[in-house]
Write a protein that holds these residues in place. Structure first.
Motif, PDB file in Angstrom:
ATOM      1  N   ASP A 167      18.403 -22.226 -10.731  1.00  0.00           N
ATOM      2  CA  ASP A 167      18.464 -21.638 -12.065  1.00  0.00           C
ATOM      3  C   ASP A 167      18.470 -20.122 -12.005  1.00  0.00           C
ATOM      4  O   ASP A 167      18.426 -19.513 -10.935  1.00  0.00           O
ATOM      5  N   LEU A 168      18.549 -19.531 -13.165  1.00  0.00           N
ATOM      6  CA  LEU A 168      18.468 -18.081 -13.324  1.00  0.00           C
ATOM      7  C   LEU A 168      17.763 -17.825 -14.643  1.00  0.00           C
ATOM      8  O   LEU A 168      17.627 -18.715 -15.484  1.00  0.00           O
ATOM      9  N   THR A 191      13.431 -16.801 -20.648  1.00  0.00           N
ATOM     10  CA  THR A 191      14.596 -17.619 -20.960  1.00  0.00           C
ATOM     11  C   THR A 191      15.210 -18.067 -19.640  1.00  0.00           C
ATOM     12  O   THR A 191      15.475 -17.246 -18.768  1.00  0.00           O
ATOM     13  N   ARG A 192      15.428 -19.366 -19.510  1.00  0.00           N
ATOM     14  CA  ARG A 192      15.868 -19.928 -18.233  1.00  0.00           C
ATOM     15  C   ARG A 192      17.116 -20.786 -18.432  1.00  0.00           C
ATOM     16  O   ARG A 192      17.225 -21.531 -19.405  1.00  0.00           O
ATOM     17  N   VAL A 193      18.067 -20.675 -17.498  1.00  0.00           N
ATOM     18  CA  VAL A 193      19.279 -21.484 -17.505  1.00  0.00           C
ATOM     19  C   VAL A 193      19.316 -22.304 -16.223  1.00  0.00           C
ATOM     20  O   VAL A 193      19.341 -21.740 -15.123  1.00  0.00           O
ATOM     21  N   ASN A 194      19.295 -23.621 -16.352  1.00  0.00           N
ATOM     22  CA  ASN A 194      19.399 -24.514 -15.207  1.00  0.00           C
ATOM     23  C   ASN A 194      20.877 -24.752 -14.915  1.00  0.00           C
ATOM     24  O   ASN A 194      21.603 -25.325 -15.744  1.00  0.00           O
ATOM     25  N   LEU A 195      21.320 -24.331 -13.746  1.00  0.00           N
ATOM     26  CA  LEU A 195      22.743 -24.401 -13.414  1.00  0.00           C
ATOM     27  C   LEU A 195      23.189 -25.791 -12.974  1.00  0.00           C
ATOM     28  O   LEU A 195      24.381 -26.027 -12.815  1.00  0.00           O
ATOM     29  N   LEU A 196      22.265 -26.691 -12.777  1.00  0.00           N
ATOM     30  CA  LEU A 196      22.625 -28.030 -12.320  1.00  0.00           C
ATOM     31  C   LEU A 196      22.595 -29.054 -13.446  1.00  0.00           C
ATOM     32  O   LEU A 196      22.730 -30.253 -13.208  1.00  0.00           O
ATOM     33  N   ARG A 197      22.408 -28.576 -14.675  1.00  0.00           N
ATOM     34  CA  ARG A 197      22.403 -29.469 -15.834  1.00  0.00           C
ATOM     35  C   ARG A 197      23.268 -28.868 -16.936  1.00  0.00           C
ATOM     36  O   ARG A 197      23.522 -27.666 -16.945  1.00  0.00           O
ATOM     37  N   PRO A 198      23.721 -29.674 -17.891  1.00  0.00           N
ATOM     38  CA  PRO A 198      24.462 -29.130 -19.028  1.00  0.00           C
ATOM     39  C   PRO A 198      23.604 -28.096 -19.765  1.00  0.00           C
ATOM     40  O   PRO A 198      22.376 -28.216 -19.816  1.00  0.00           O
ATOM     41  N   LEU A 199      24.255 -27.089 -20.324  1.00  0.00           N
ATOM     42  CA  LEU A 199      23.530 -26.031 -21.026  1.00  0.00           C
ATOM     43  C   LEU A 199      22.758 -26.620 -22.198  1.00  0.00           C
ATOM     44  O   LEU A 199      23.328 -27.274 -23.074  1.00  0.00           O
TER      45      LEU A 199
END
Length: 271
Positions: free
Chosen positions: A78-79, A219-227
């Motif tokens: 994630d980022l 705020t976190r964005v998981n890159l391995l799941r749909p937004l």
């Protein structure tokens, strides 16, 4: 933004060069945070944008007590971006990275990622002296990583940190092993660091312009799941009482720096 021509160029200089054609006034300081603060001689920072590699470096930035910090990070999956005051009852940057228990030293971690944990003392010496890595050291790493020596040969004589950053962080070993040699620093999306940087810049602009900020710390964005529809990831203030944002002296120093009353320090709760 960088190409083959920029190999070896300071990131600070590269950024200043790239932004030269914009309306931004950029002053590059190719120094460590400690060196910059020492030369500056003024520890009042209204805003600091953080894009650092280690928890120790982030703790050092918060220790200088900026008024407000925006912190960007990338991890394997994630980022994200986090936002921090210091005297507002919410998590400061230290709360996010406060160590728990004994952690390994940098030279131990680097030795492990190079596949030669038993050579941590040699790695420590190379880091401290900034000496070039010898031929047999690179051969040893190539053998441990089960990759050919020849692509790593150009690193002989270069400082260990440069070798590590390009061979491991830069993904060269991962490419040479055709993905069979998994390294901790590999990320799933090529644009991951860029997106984290855009989020960091956006928060800095919003804060500077006085726009409403997110009510949550992170705020976190998981890159391995749909937004997801909800990206906020609230972080609680450290409750152990060990963090500097629970220390009366640090709180008083922060309030003196930014013109806030210091006689309320005893009212601040560590919860």
């Amino acid at each position: 933004m960088a190409g083959q021509a920029e190999i070896g160029m300071s990131k600070a200089v590269l950024a200043a060069t790239a932004l030269r054609s914009t309306a931004l006034e950029v002053e590059a300081h190719p120094l460590t945070w400690a060196e910059y603060v020492a030369r500056r001689g003024n520890w009042v920072f209204d805003q600091v944008g953080v894009a650092l590699d280690t928890a120790a470096d982030r703790l050092a930035v918060q220790g200088a007590l900026p008024r407000w910090i925006a912190n960007a990070w990338t991890q394997e999956h994630d980022l994200g971006i986090s936002r921090h005051g210091f005297d507002d009852g919410q998590a400061c940057l230290c709360c996010m990275y406060l160590p728990s228990g004994k952690s390994k030293d940098e030279h131990q971690l680097i030795a492990e990622e190079l596949g030669i944990p038993e050579a941590h003392e040699q790695v420590k010496t190379l880091l401290q002296t900034n000496a070039g890595v010898p031929n047999d050291f690179v051969v040893r790493v190539a053998t441990a990583m089960a990759v050919p020596f020849e692509p790593l040969a150009p690193f002989v004589g270069q400082p260990l940190r440069s070798f590590y950053q390009q061979a491991i962080c830069g993904g060269l070993v991962f490419q040479l092993s055709e993905g069979s040699r998994r390294v901790r620093t590999v990320v799933p999306m090529a644009f991951q660091s860029v997106l984290a940087g855009i989020m960091l810049a956006a928060d800095l602009v919003k804060h500077s312009a006085g726009f409403p900020m997110s009510p949550t710390t992170s705020t976190r964005v998981n890159l391995l799941r749909p937004l997801g529809s909800h990206l906020h990831d609230p972080k609680a203030k450290d409750s152990s009482g060990r963090c500097i944002c629970s220390d009366d002296d640090f709180i008083a120093a922060y309030r003196r720096k930014y013109g806030e009353p210091v006689d309320q320090v005893s009212d601040v709760s560590a919860a």
